[in-house]
Design a protein around this motif. Structure first.
Motif, PDB file in Angstrom:
ATOM      1  N   THR A 129       0.830  -1.204   0.000  1.00 33.82           N
ATOM      2  CA  THR A 129       0.000   0.000   0.000  1.00 33.82           C
ATOM      3  C   THR A 129       0.863   1.252   0.000  1.00 33.82           C
ATOM      4  N   PHE A 130       1.867   1.260   0.895  1.00 32.33           N
ATOM      5  CA  PHE A 130       2.712   2.442   1.026  1.00 32.33           C
ATOM      6  C   PHE A 130       3.490   2.715  -0.255  1.00 32.33           C
ATOM      7  N   LEU A 131       4.152   1.696  -0.805  1.00 36.36           N
ATOM      8  CA  LEU A 131       4.925   1.941  -2.023  1.00 36.36           C
ATOM      9  C   LEU A 131       4.013   2.275  -3.194  1.00 36.36           C
ATOM     10  N   GLY A 132       2.807   1.748  -3.190  1.00 39.08           N
ATOM     11  CA  GLY A 132       1.839   2.152  -4.209  1.00 39.08           C
ATOM     12  C   GLY A 132       1.515   3.632  -4.096  1.00 39.08           C
ATOM     13  N   GLU A 133       1.372   4.124  -2.851  1.00 37.60           N
ATOM     14  CA  GLU A 133       1.111   5.550  -2.629  1.00 37.60           C
ATOM     15  C   GLU A 133       2.319   6.397  -3.040  1.00 37.60           C
ATOM     16  N   VAL A 134       3.518   5.909  -2.763  1.00 38.43           N
ATOM     17  CA  VAL A 134       4.717   6.653  -3.157  1.00 38.43           C
ATOM     18  C   VAL A 134       4.799   6.735  -4.686  1.00 38.43           C
ATOM     19  N   CYS A 135       4.545   5.620  -5.361  1.00 36.91           N
ATOM     20  CA  CYS A 135       4.571   5.627  -6.830  1.00 36.91           C
ATOM     21  C   CYS A 135       3.503   6.576  -7.386  1.00 36.91           C
ATOM     22  N   ALA A 136       2.321   6.559  -6.773  1.00 40.40           N
ATOM     23  CA  ALA A 136       1.255   7.469  -7.216  1.00 40.40           C
ATOM     24  C   ALA A 136       1.672   8.920  -6.991  1.00 40.40           C
ATOM     25  N   ALA A 137       2.355   9.192  -5.878  1.00 37.88           N
ATOM     26  CA  ALA A 137       2.815  10.559  -5.593  1.00 37.88           C
ATOM     27  C   ALA A 137       3.871  11.008  -6.597  1.00 37.88           C
ATOM     28  N   THR A 144       1.857  11.760  -9.892  1.00 37.95           N
ATOM     29  CA  THR A 144       1.063  12.993  -9.815  1.00 37.95           C
ATOM     30  C   THR A 144       1.916  14.212  -9.469  1.00 37.95           C
ATOM     31  N   LYS A 145       3.222  14.008  -9.440  1.00 37.44           N
ATOM     32  CA  LYS A 145       4.195  15.082  -9.206  1.00 37.44           C
ATOM     33  C   LYS A 145       4.087  15.701  -7.804  1.00 37.44           C
ATOM     34  N   VAL A 146       3.539  14.944  -6.863  1.00 40.27           N
ATOM     35  CA  VAL A 146       3.581  15.374  -5.453  1.00 40.27           C
ATOM     36  C   VAL A 146       5.027  15.301  -4.982  1.00 40.27           C
ATOM     37  N   LEU A 147       5.717  14.231  -5.363  1.00 41.87           N
ATOM     38  CA  LEU A 147       7.121  14.064  -5.013  1.00 41.87           C
ATOM     39  C   LEU A 147       8.006  14.492  -6.177  1.00 41.87           C
ATOM     40  N   ALA A 171      10.830  16.471   2.707  1.00 45.48           N
ATOM     41  CA  ALA A 171      11.853  17.359   2.145  1.00 45.48           C
ATOM     42  C   ALA A 171      11.842  17.334   0.611  1.00 45.48           C
ATOM     43  N   ARG A 172      11.379  16.230   0.030  1.00 45.14           N
ATOM     44  CA  ARG A 172      11.389  16.088  -1.428  1.00 45.14           C
ATOM     45  C   ARG A 172       9.986  16.193  -2.028  1.00 45.14           C
ATOM     46  N   THR A 173       9.069  16.748  -1.263  1.00 42.67           N
ATOM     47  CA  THR A 173       7.725  17.000  -1.781  1.00 42.67           C
ATOM     48  C   THR A 173       7.740  18.344  -2.494  1.00 42.67           C
ATOM     49  N   ASN A 174       7.177  18.399  -3.670  1.00 43.98           N
ATOM     50  CA  ASN A 174       7.112  19.666  -4.406  1.00 43.98           C
ATOM     51  C   ASN A 174       6.325  20.689  -3.598  1.00 43.98           C
ATOM     52  N   LYS A 175       6.755  21.943  -3.650  1.00 38.72           N
ATOM     53  CA  LYS A 175       6.163  22.998  -2.820  1.00 38.72           C
ATOM     54  C   LYS A 175       4.661  23.138  -3.017  1.00 38.72           C
ATOM     55  N   ALA A 176       4.217  22.944  -4.201  1.00 44.19           N
ATOM     56  CA  ALA A 176       2.781  23.083  -4.476  1.00 44.19           C
ATOM     57  C   ALA A 176       1.961  22.002  -3.772  1.00 44.19           C
ATOM     58  N   HIS A 177       2.626  20.932  -3.341  1.00 47.57           N
ATOM     59  CA  HIS A 177       1.925  19.810  -2.704  1.00 47.57           C
ATOM     60  C   HIS A 177       2.398  19.606  -1.264  1.00 47.57           C
ATOM     61  N   GLY A 183       2.833  18.987   2.482  1.00 50.16           N
ATOM     62  CA  GLY A 183       1.954  18.295   3.420  1.00 50.16           C
ATOM     63  C   GLY A 183       1.246  17.086   2.835  1.00 50.16           C
ATOM     64  N   LYS A 184       1.478  16.783   1.570  1.00 54.45           N
ATOM     65  CA  LYS A 184       0.779  15.669   0.931  1.00 54.45           C
ATOM     66  C   LYS A 184       1.674  14.451   0.706  1.00 54.45           C
ATOM     67  N   ALA A 185       2.830  14.425   1.352  1.00 58.79           N
ATOM     68  CA  ALA A 185       3.727  13.274   1.195  1.00 58.79           C
ATOM     69  C   ALA A 185       3.073  12.035   1.794  1.00 58.79           C
ATOM     70  N   PRO A 186       3.268  10.880   1.180  1.00 59.32           N
ATOM     71  CA  PRO A 186       2.674   9.648   1.715  1.00 59.32           C
ATOM     72  C   PRO A 186       3.201   9.335   3.116  1.00 59.32           C
ATOM     73  N   HIS A 187       2.323   8.808   3.963  1.00 55.20           N
ATOM     74  CA  HIS A 187       2.688   8.403   5.318  1.00 55.20           C
ATOM     75  C   HIS A 187       2.221   6.976   5.523  1.00 55.20           C
ATOM     76  N   SER A 188       2.942   6.251   6.391  1.00 53.44           N
ATOM     77  CA  SER A 188       2.568   4.862   6.648  1.00 53.44           C
ATOM     78  C   SER A 188       3.131   4.427   7.995  1.00 53.44           C
ATOM     79  N   PRO A 189       2.446   3.502   8.687  1.00 54.77           N
ATOM     80  CA  PRO A 189       3.014   2.918   9.906  1.00 54.77           C
ATOM     81  C   PRO A 189       4.324   2.168   9.621  1.00 54.77           C
ATOM     82  N   LEU A 190       4.541   1.807   8.376  1.00 55.24           N
ATOM     83  CA  LEU A 190       5.765   1.120   7.973  1.00 55.24           C
ATOM     84  C   LEU A 190       7.006   1.978   8.202  1.00 55.24           C
ATOM     85  N   GLN A 191       6.870   3.284   8.127  1.00 62.72           N
ATOM     86  CA  GLN A 191       8.033   4.163   8.093  1.00 62.72           C
ATOM     87  C   GLN A 191       8.879   4.130   9.358  1.00 62.72           C
ATOM     88  N   HIS A 192       8.277   3.876  10.503  1.00 60.26           N
ATOM     89  CA  HIS A 192       9.071   3.813  11.733  1.00 60.26           C
ATOM     90  C   HIS A 192      10.048   2.635  11.657  1.00 60.26           C
TER      91      HIS A 192
END
Length: 194
Positions: A30-38, A41-44, A91-97, A99-108
């Motif tokens: 799920t998380f990597l799917g969200e990262v790929c989608a970001a 969509t040029k969020v990242l 840090a690598r989220t485009n300014k226009a987006h 606060g929209k970086a993907p988050h996941s419980p996996l990240q810890h």
């Protein structure tokens, strides 16, 4: 001789690996799917995150986390893993987006694993260096013993013998005798003090 950490990091590394593998099994796809989608969509930032790198990483993590032994080394670039932490994604989220970086419980668990891997690698390097220093010292001692038994001395041994005597308790007497015997000393080769 470099100091070797007393605390063995292998148990902490094994725990971090198990926790990361478990978290990946639960949240990874799920998380990597969200990262790929970001990325799509040029969020990242597309320079920092490329689908051509994320997709193979996803396959690699999926295979590793599903293996019977997640303690087996994960052959993934630690830097690519670190780029999936909340701080790096933000840090690598485009300014226009913002606060929209993907988050996941996996990240810890994902953040703890590379740190544990780094600690393990550093500890292993320290142990290897300590082993090589001990081996070198044993080889020197063995060579010195063989020379003593064979009553053999090299030119370096002669120089070292004088240097040792000059550092020894009878230094003043030796210096006085050498000065009385030799008015001039010519040093043909200079070797730094051991």
């Amino acid at each position: 001789m470099p100091a070797v950490e007393n605390e063995d990091p292998r148990p902490a590394h094994a725990l971090a690996a198990r926790q990361f593998a478990e978290a990946y099994r639960q949240h990874g796809d799920t998380f990597l799917g969200e990262v790929c989608a970001a990325v799509e969509t040029k969020v990242l930032n597309g320079t920092s995150y490329k689908l051509a790198r994320l997709e193979p990483l996803s396959v690699q993590l999926h295979r590793w986390a599903g293996a019977d032994d997640p303690g087996a080394p994960l052959d993934a670039d630690p830097e690519r893993l670190r780029r999936l932490t909340p701080e790096e994604l933000s840090a690598r989220t485009n300014k226009a987006h913002a606060g929209k970086a993907p988050h996941s419980p996996l990240q810890h668990a994902l953040a703890l694993y590379p740190a544990a891997t780094d600690a393990l690698a550093q500890w292993q390097r320290g142990r290897a260096i300590a082993f090589l220093h001990a081996l070198r010292d044993q080889a020197r001692a063995r060579l010195a013993e063989l020379k003593r038994i064979g009553r053999v001395q090299t030119y370096d041994d002669l120089i070292d013998g004088v240097a040792d005597a000059l550092d020894g308790p009878h230094r003043a007497v030796l210096v006085q005798q050498l000065r009385a015997q030799y008015a001039i000393a010519l040093v043909d080769e200079f070797r730094g003090h051991r």
